[in-house]
Write a protein that holds these residues in place. Structure first.
Motif, PDB file in Angstrom:
ATOM      1  N   ARG A 268      -4.182   7.067   0.257  1.00 34.59           N
ATOM      2  CA  ARG A 268      -3.850   6.442   1.538  1.00 34.59           C
ATOM      3  C   ARG A 268      -4.563   5.105   1.697  1.00 34.59           C
ATOM      4  NH1 ARG A 268      -4.039  11.778   3.328  1.00 34.59           N
ATOM      5  NH2 ARG A 268      -6.180  11.526   4.024  1.00 34.59           N
ATOM      6  N   ALA A 269      -5.798   5.014   1.216  1.00 30.24           N
ATOM      7  CA  ALA A 269      -6.535   3.745   1.288  1.00 30.24           C
ATOM      8  C   ALA A 269      -5.845   2.677   0.445  1.00 30.24           C
ATOM      9  CB  ALA A 269      -7.975   3.952   0.833  1.00 30.24           C
ATOM     10  N   LEU A 270      -5.403   3.040  -0.751  1.00 26.82           N
ATOM     11  CA  LEU A 270      -4.687   2.082  -1.605  1.00 26.82           C
ATOM     12  C   LEU A 270      -3.373   1.657  -0.964  1.00 26.82           C
ATOM     13  CD1 LEU A 270      -5.357   3.656  -5.106  1.00 26.82           C
ATOM     14  CD2 LEU A 270      -6.272   1.495  -4.220  1.00 26.82           C
ATOM     15  N   PHE A 271      -2.685   2.597  -0.340  1.00 25.76           N
ATOM     16  CA  PHE A 271      -1.452   2.274   0.384  1.00 25.76           C
ATOM     17  C   PHE A 271      -1.732   1.259   1.493  1.00 25.76           C
ATOM     18  CE2 PHE A 271       1.043   3.270   4.230  1.00 25.76           C
ATOM     19  CZ  PHE A 271       2.274   2.816   3.807  1.00 25.76           C
ATOM     20  N   GLU A 272      -2.789   1.484   2.267  1.00 24.98           N
ATOM     21  CA  GLU A 272      -3.148   0.572   3.365  1.00 24.98           C
ATOM     22  C   GLU A 272      -3.491  -0.820   2.843  1.00 24.98           C
ATOM     23  OE1 GLU A 272      -3.328   0.781   6.758  1.00 24.98           O
ATOM     24  OE2 GLU A 272      -2.350   2.733   6.668  1.00 24.98           O
ATOM     25  N   ILE A 273      -4.185  -0.890   1.733  1.00 27.16           N
ATOM     26  CA  ILE A 273      -4.530  -2.187   1.143  1.00 27.16           C
ATOM     27  C   ILE A 273      -3.261  -2.942   0.766  1.00 27.16           C
ATOM     28  CG2 ILE A 273      -5.553  -3.297  -0.885  1.00 27.16           C
ATOM     29  CD1 ILE A 273      -7.729  -1.063  -0.776  1.00 27.16           C
ATOM     30  N   CYS A 274      -2.359  -2.259   0.091  1.00 30.54           N
ATOM     31  CA  CYS A 274      -1.096  -2.896  -0.315  1.00 30.54           C
ATOM     32  C   CYS A 274      -0.289  -3.340   0.897  1.00 30.54           C
ATOM     33  CB  CYS A 274      -0.270  -1.945  -1.178  1.00 30.54           C
ATOM     34  SG  CYS A 274      -1.027  -1.551  -2.751  1.00 30.54           S
ATOM     35  N   LEU A 275      -0.257  -2.505   1.918  1.00 31.43           N
ATOM     36  CA  LEU A 275       0.502  -2.808   3.126  1.00 31.43           C
ATOM     37  C   LEU A 275      -0.061  -4.045   3.829  1.00 31.43           C
ATOM     38  CD1 LEU A 275       2.795  -1.795   4.987  1.00 31.43           C
ATOM     39  CD2 LEU A 275       1.071  -0.443   6.186  1.00 31.43           C
ATOM     40  N   ARG A 276      -1.360  -4.104   3.968  1.00 28.85           N
ATOM     41  CA  ARG A 276      -1.997  -5.223   4.670  1.00 28.85           C
ATOM     42  C   ARG A 276      -1.910  -6.536   3.889  1.00 28.85           C
ATOM     43  NH1 ARG A 276      -6.816  -2.674   8.213  1.00 28.85           N
ATOM     44  NH2 ARG A 276      -5.592  -0.870   8.838  1.00 28.85           N
ATOM     45  N   ARG A 277      -1.814  -6.437   2.575  1.00 26.57           N
ATOM     46  CA  ARG A 277      -1.696  -7.656   1.772  1.00 26.57           C
ATOM     47  C   ARG A 277      -0.248  -8.106   1.622  1.00 26.57           C
ATOM     48  NH1 ARG A 277      -6.441  -7.291  -2.761  1.00 26.57           N
ATOM     49  NH2 ARG A 277      -8.113  -7.171  -1.231  1.00 26.57           N
ATOM     50  N   GLY A 278       0.689  -7.286   2.101  1.00 23.22           N
ATOM     51  CA  GLY A 278       2.091  -7.663   2.062  1.00 23.22           C
ATOM     52  C   GLY A 278       2.748  -7.492   0.704  1.00 23.22           C
ATOM     53  N   TRP A 279       2.220  -6.622  -0.112  1.00 24.85           N
ATOM     54  CA  TRP A 279       2.781  -6.360  -1.442  1.00 24.85           C
ATOM     55  C   TRP A 279       3.854  -5.282  -1.308  1.00 24.85           C
ATOM     56  CZ3 TRP A 279      -2.650  -5.530  -4.011  1.00 24.85           C
ATOM     57  CH2 TRP A 279      -3.324  -6.745  -4.061  1.00 24.85           C
ATOM     58  N   CYS A 280       5.074  -5.704  -1.062  1.00 21.63           N
ATOM     59  CA  CYS A 280       6.153  -4.774  -0.727  1.00 21.63           C
ATOM     60  C   CYS A 280       6.398  -3.708  -1.796  1.00 21.63           C
ATOM     61  CB  CYS A 280       7.445  -5.542  -0.465  1.00 21.63           C
ATOM     62  SG  CYS A 280       7.319  -6.652   0.929  1.00 21.63           S
ATOM     63  N   GLU A 281       6.606  -4.135  -3.033  1.00 22.44           N
ATOM     64  CA  GLU A 281       6.925  -3.172  -4.092  1.00 22.44           C
ATOM     65  C   GLU A 281       5.771  -2.210  -4.341  1.00 22.44           C
ATOM     66  OE1 GLU A 281       8.833  -4.583  -7.658  1.00 22.44           O
ATOM     67  OE2 GLU A 281       9.630  -6.300  -6.557  1.00 22.44           O
ATOM     68  N   MET A 282       4.551  -2.727  -4.357  1.00 23.82           N
ATOM     69  CA  MET A 282       3.399  -1.865  -4.582  1.00 23.82           C
ATOM     70  C   MET A 282       3.175  -0.928  -3.396  1.00 23.82           C
ATOM     71  SD  MET A 282       1.497  -1.262  -7.008  1.00 23.82           S
ATOM     72  CE  MET A 282      -0.013  -0.526  -7.497  1.00 23.82           C
ATOM     73  N   THR A 283       3.481  -1.402  -2.186  1.00 29.11           N
ATOM     74  CA  THR A 283       3.370  -0.552  -1.001  1.00 29.11           C
ATOM     75  C   THR A 283       4.334   0.628  -1.103  1.00 29.11           C
ATOM     76  OG1 THR A 283       2.705  -2.426   0.372  1.00 29.11           O
ATOM     77  CG2 THR A 283       3.541  -0.489   1.519  1.00 29.11           C
ATOM     78  N   LEU A 284       5.569   0.353  -1.508  1.00 22.49           N
ATOM     79  CA  LEU A 284       6.557   1.419  -1.675  1.00 22.49           C
ATOM     80  C   LEU A 284       6.095   2.411  -2.748  1.00 22.49           C
ATOM     81  CD1 LEU A 284       9.288   2.724  -1.097  1.00 22.49           C
ATOM     82  CD2 LEU A 284      10.284   1.145  -2.771  1.00 22.49           C
ATOM     83  N   PHE A 285       5.595   1.891  -3.861  1.00 22.44           N
ATOM     84  CA  PHE A 285       5.089   2.736  -4.942  1.00 22.44           C
ATOM     85  C   PHE A 285       3.954   3.631  -4.436  1.00 22.44           C
ATOM     86  CE2 PHE A 285       2.056   3.465  -8.367  1.00 22.44           C
ATOM     87  CZ  PHE A 285       2.863   4.019  -9.343  1.00 22.44           C
ATOM     88  N   MET A 286       3.000   3.040  -3.712  1.00 25.98           N
ATOM     89  CA  MET A 286       1.868   3.818  -3.219  1.00 25.98           C
ATOM     90  C   MET A 286       2.308   4.844  -2.178  1.00 25.98           C
ATOM     91  SD  MET A 286      -0.606   2.947  -5.069  1.00 25.98           S
ATOM     92  CE  MET A 286      -1.682   4.104  -4.265  1.00 25.98           C
ATOM     93  N   LEU A 287       3.299   4.480  -1.346  1.00 20.89           N
ATOM     94  CA  LEU A 287       3.817   5.439  -0.366  1.00 20.89           C
ATOM     95  C   LEU A 287       4.432   6.648  -1.068  1.00 20.89           C
ATOM     96  CD1 LEU A 287       4.474   6.279   2.525  1.00 20.89           C
ATOM     97  CD2 LEU A 287       6.573   4.918   2.355  1.00 20.89           C
ATOM     98  N   GLU A 288       5.210   6.396  -2.117  1.00 23.62           N
ATOM     99  CA  GLU A 288       5.807   7.500  -2.879  1.00 23.62           C
ATOM    100  C   GLU A 288       4.735   8.411  -3.459  1.00 23.62           C
ATOM    101  OE1 GLU A 288       8.356   5.693  -5.768  1.00 23.62           O
ATOM    102  OE2 GLU A 288      10.006   5.491  -4.352  1.00 23.62           O
ATOM    103  N   TYR A 289       3.659   7.824  -3.963  1.00 25.99           N
ATOM    104  CA  TYR A 289       2.618   8.655  -4.566  1.00 25.99           C
ATOM    105  C   TYR A 289       1.696   9.283  -3.522  1.00 25.99           C
ATOM    106  CZ  TYR A 289       4.312   8.135  -9.172  1.00 25.99           C
ATOM    107  OH  TYR A 289       5.117   8.247 -10.266  1.00 25.99           O
TER     108      TYR A 289
END
Length: 152
Positions: free
Chosen positions: A68-89
């Motif tokens: 969840r922390a990695l997901f939040e980092i990706c989300l706040r940095r605006g990394w769309c594809e990585m955010t989706l990947f982290m959400l799936e995992y």
């Protein structure tokens, strides 16, 4: 990356666990990486050794929080594809099913492995199943009584 987190640096493979870990890696782990404890957790691998059960409990307590922390980092940095990947995992860790598996797999105590395998093979998503009649689901998985199990 997650497996190399500082939370997991104290987890070591003991000599007596090596054979069981190798067997579990072959049967439960879809990815070929050196450390398979995280995969065993998501795959719901059946662990026998007490020390491995203890490690699995520690992993399960930390893994969701790290993901969840990695997901939040990706989300706040605006990394769309990585955010989706982290959400799936994140969902994979929470539900203990892989993103490529059918969502009903989280109910593996209620649905047989055969029914789940057929649902995945026929790519029957939840929206499609919701709109189907019991008999149609039974026909889809070629098991007449299976439709009733999937709809209850």
């Amino acid at each position: 990356m997650v497996a190399h987190s500082s939370e997991f640096e104290n987890i070591v493979v003991r000599e007596e666990e090596q054979n069981e870990l190798e067997m579990l890696a072959r049967s439960s782990c879809p990815l070929e990486i050196k450390l398979s404890g995280l995969q065993l957790y998501i795959s719901r691998g059946s662990i026998d050794a007490f020390s491995l059960v203890s490690d699995a409990a520690y992993i399960s307590a930390s893994l969701a929080r790290i993901m969840r922390a990695l997901f939040e980092i990706c989300l706040r940095r605006g990394w769309c594809e990585m955010t989706l990947f982290m959400l799936e995992y994140c969902k994979a860790v929470d539900r203990q099913i892989w993103p490529h598996q059918h969502p009903l797999r989280q109910f593996d105590k209620d649905l047989s492995a055969e029914i789940l395998r057929k649902l995945e093979e026929r790519e029957a998503d939840l929206d499609r199943l919701y709109e189907m009649e019991e008999k149609d689901i039974g026909a889809l998985i070629r098991y007449a009584h299976g439709g009733r199990v999937c709809t209850y």
